[in-house]
Motif scaffolding. Structure first.
Motif, mmCIF file in Angstrom:
data_model
loop_
_atom_site.group_PDB
_atom_site.id
_atom_site.type_symbol
_atom_site.label_atom_id
_atom_site.label_comp_id
_atom_site.label_asym_id
_atom_site.label_seq_id
_atom_site.Cartn_x
_atom_site.Cartn_y
_atom_site.Cartn_z
ATOM 1 N N UNK A 115 0.834 -1.207 0.000
ATOM 2 C CA UNK A 115 0.000 0.000 0.000
ATOM 3 C C UNK A 115 0.867 1.254 0.000
ATOM 4 N N UNK A 116 1.935 1.258 0.800
ATOM 5 C CA UNK A 116 2.847 2.406 0.821
ATOM 6 C C UNK A 116 3.580 2.540 -0.511
ATOM 7 N N UNK A 117 3.974 1.410 -1.087
ATOM 8 C CA UNK A 117 4.663 1.442 -2.375
ATOM 9 C C UNK A 117 3.759 1.970 -3.478
ATOM 10 N N UNK A 118 2.483 1.607 -3.426
ATOM 11 C CA UNK A 118 1.535 2.068 -4.436
ATOM 12 C C UNK A 118 1.356 3.578 -4.368
ATOM 13 N N UNK A 119 1.390 4.123 -3.152
ATOM 14 C CA UNK A 119 1.292 5.575 -3.006
ATOM 15 C C UNK A 119 2.504 6.277 -3.608
ATOM 16 N N UNK A 120 3.678 5.656 -3.504
ATOM 17 C CA UNK A 120 4.906 6.260 -4.029
ATOM 18 C C UNK A 120 5.070 6.032 -5.526
ATOM 19 N N UNK A 121 4.751 4.816 -5.994
ATOM 20 C CA UNK A 121 4.934 4.432 -7.402
ATOM 21 C C UNK A 121 3.638 3.788 -7.882
ATOM 22 N N UNK A 122 2.641 4.586 -8.246
ATOM 23 C CA UNK A 122 1.311 4.024 -8.547
ATOM 24 C C UNK A 122 1.285 3.048 -9.712
ATOM 25 N N UNK A 123 2.182 3.219 -10.679
ATOM 26 C CA UNK A 123 2.107 2.384 -11.884
ATOM 27 C C UNK A 123 3.014 1.162 -11.818
ATOM 28 N N UNK A 124 3.525 0.826 -10.623
ATOM 29 C CA UNK A 124 4.363 -0.370 -10.490
ATOM 30 C C UNK A 124 3.532 -1.634 -10.676
ATOM 31 N N UNK A 125 4.242 -2.729 -10.973
ATOM 32 C CA UNK A 125 3.635 -4.060 -11.030
ATOM 33 C C UNK A 125 4.236 -4.889 -9.899
ATOM 34 N N UNK A 126 3.379 -5.576 -9.167
ATOM 35 C CA UNK A 126 3.851 -6.332 -7.989
ATOM 36 C C UNK A 126 3.899 -7.832 -8.279
ATOM 37 N N UNK A 127 4.864 -8.505 -7.659
ATOM 38 C CA UNK A 127 5.050 -9.943 -7.812
ATOM 39 C C UNK A 127 5.310 -10.561 -6.438
ATOM 40 N N UNK A 128 4.877 -11.793 -6.272
ATOM 41 C CA UNK A 128 5.128 -12.528 -5.035
ATOM 42 C C UNK A 128 6.525 -13.136 -5.008
ATOM 43 N N UNK A 129 7.035 -13.502 -6.187
ATOM 44 C CA UNK A 129 8.298 -14.225 -6.254
ATOM 45 C C UNK A 129 9.166 -13.694 -7.398
ATOM 46 N N UNK A 130 10.473 -13.860 -7.260
ATOM 47 C CA UNK A 130 11.410 -13.454 -8.304
ATOM 48 C C UNK A 130 11.107 -14.167 -9.610
ATOM 49 N N UNK A 131 10.692 -15.424 -9.506
ATOM 50 C CA UNK A 131 10.421 -16.216 -10.707
ATOM 51 C C UNK A 131 9.252 -15.666 -11.521
ATOM 52 N N UNK A 132 8.456 -14.779 -10.937
ATOM 53 C CA UNK A 132 7.304 -14.214 -11.636
ATOM 54 C C UNK A 132 7.640 -12.930 -12.401
ATOM 55 N N UNK A 133 8.881 -12.470 -12.322
ATOM 56 C CA UNK A 133 9.285 -11.257 -13.032
ATOM 57 C C UNK A 133 9.212 -11.471 -14.541
ATOM 58 N N UNK A 134 9.022 -10.387 -15.311
ATOM 59 C CA UNK A 134 8.927 -10.530 -16.772
ATOM 60 C C UNK A 134 10.200 -11.110 -17.361
ATOM 61 N N UNK A 135 10.049 -11.815 -18.477
ATOM 62 C CA UNK A 135 11.179 -12.518 -19.077
ATOM 63 C C UNK A 135 11.497 -12.085 -20.490
ATOM 64 N N UNK A 136 11.254 -10.799 -20.800
ATOM 65 C CA UNK A 136 11.455 -10.360 -22.176
ATOM 66 C C UNK A 136 12.302 -9.104 -22.306
ATOM 67 N N UNK A 137 13.215 -8.873 -21.350
ATOM 68 C CA UNK A 137 14.099 -7.721 -21.462
ATOM 69 C C UNK A 137 15.052 -7.637 -20.298
ATOM 70 N N UNK A 138 16.125 -6.828 -20.420
ATOM 71 C CA UNK A 138 17.112 -6.696 -19.344
ATOM 72 C C UNK A 138 16.485 -6.175 -18.056
ATOM 73 N N UNK A 139 17.057 -6.595 -16.932
ATOM 74 C CA UNK A 139 16.569 -6.196 -15.619
ATOM 75 C C UNK A 139 17.620 -5.351 -14.909
ATOM 76 N N UNK A 140 17.187 -4.231 -14.358
ATOM 77 C CA UNK A 140 18.021 -3.391 -13.499
ATOM 78 C C UNK A 140 17.477 -3.566 -12.086
ATOM 79 N N UNK A 141 18.174 -4.364 -11.297
ATOM 80 C CA UNK A 141 17.648 -4.863 -10.025
ATOM 81 C C UNK A 141 18.323 -4.169 -8.852
ATOM 82 N N UNK A 142 17.537 -3.835 -7.839
ATOM 83 C CA UNK A 142 18.065 -3.324 -6.577
ATOM 84 C C UNK A 142 17.536 -4.202 -5.451
ATOM 85 N N UNK A 143 18.435 -4.649 -4.581
ATOM 86 C CA UNK A 143 18.051 -5.414 -3.390
ATOM 87 C C UNK A 143 18.752 -4.774 -2.203
#
Length: 325
Positions: A115-143
């Motif tokens: 809910x807090x993330x949606x307020x900051x970045x409304x157009x984000x897409x959420x995933x439960x697991x890393x394996x659910x991330x999109x698979x059709x382009x480079x990823x710029x990841x922050x952990x």
């Protein structure tokens, strides 16, 4: 007694002693599902909440790598455990100024934090697991402070340490020299490394831990900005452990990725230009100069976050090494 402790005690009575891994997983799942733990009113404060400079320099590092990789049009910004979305907000602002406007993907299981993330970045897409991330382009990841919260196993003399009820209290069933492993952490590093190798991109991992694999008990609990006993108040405090960066590197390389670092957070931020950025912010708002300098010192000084926290990168083989590493 907390609601979760009652449930865990019943679980021990019916199923037998509980592994440390199961205990940590249950506690953190409950903890993050029931609160926003960040900030002065919470239990701990992360680097993005201390100053915008942190997220801005992360964004600059990502934009620089993206540009040197040929400015791929289908790159995506991914954050694992993005807190309130503060880091993403600051990083994306800098990336936009560099011509990079990527779709945003968050890996987050807590509905409260979503809910807090949606307020900051409304157009984000959420995933439960890393394996659910999109698979059709480079990823710029922050952990940032993601791996430390994943559950660990502890062994003493080759026997897994467990939690029992003794004299009416939760207690560990054995003591001695402790060896820690984390299948959950290994799995997360492997999953992101394999995706980077397959799709291209780079991951910045920022966390606290040790550079070489070694025995030792690093499991710790934090509540109200202080350390507390690990087995007290289950579900009401944050449980973490130190990241084994040598093991992270081994997993990344086994997956075919390139591992860079780790570097201490303070020197890394200084190489990226935090001193100049602090001066710019202070010149723009002189009344905040002391606050800005205090935040810079907290992020960079060796006796604060500067040495404890490390920065490392996991990259696709054809991608450049990020700045500062």
């Amino acid at each position: 007694m907390t609601p979760l402790e009652r449930a865990l005690r019943e679980r021990i009575r019916t199923e037998g002693p509980l592994t440390g891994e199961a205990f940590m997983e249950a506690c953190n799942s409950y903890y993050y599902a029931t609160r926003d733990p960040l900030g002065a009113a919470g239990d701990f404060t992360t680097a993005p909440e201390i100053s915008q400079m942190f997220g801005e320099l992360v964004g600059a590092a990502l934009a620089d790598v993206w540009a040197r990789a040929g400015r791929p049009a289908n790159a995506r910004y991914v954050e694992l455990g993005p807190g309130r979305g503060t880091l993403a907000s600051d990083a994306l602002r800098v990336m936009r100024s560099a011509g990079l406007v990527p779709p945003v993907h968050f890996v987050e299981t807590s509905e409260t934090l979503r809910a807090a993330q949606k307020a900051a970045i409304p157009d984000a897409t959420w995933h439960e697991h890393i394996e659910h991330l999109p698979g059709d382009g480079p990823l710029l990841v922050v952990a940032n402070e993601f791996l430390d919260a994943l559950p660990i196993r502890q062994h003493v003399g080759g026997i897994e340490r467990r939690i029992v009820i003794t004299a009416g209290q939760l207690a560990f069933d054995r003591d001695g020299e402790i060896v820690e492993t984390s299948p959950a952490r290994d799995g997360a590093v492997r999953a992101i490394s394999e995706r980077l190798v397959a799709l291209g991109g780079m991951a910045l991992v920022i966390d606290y831990g040790h550079e070489r694999t070694a025995p030792g008990d690093t499991l710790q609990a934090v509540r109200r900005h202080g350390f507390t006993p690990v087995l007290v108040n289950p579900g009401e405090q944050d449980l973490t452990s130190h990241v084994d960066f040598q093991r992270v590197g081994e997993i990344a390389r086994e997956a075919g990725a390139v591992f860079s670092g780790p570097a201490e957070q303070g020197p890394w931020l200084e190489r990226l230009g935090i001193m100049a950025r602090a001066r710019m912010l202070a010149n723009a708002a002189p009344e905040r100069a002391a606050e800005i300098e205090g935040a810079r010192a907290r992020l960079c000084r060796p006796d604060q976050m500067g040495s404890l926290f490390k920065v490392l990168a996991i990259s696709a083989p054809e991608w450049p090494t990020p700045a500062g590493l």
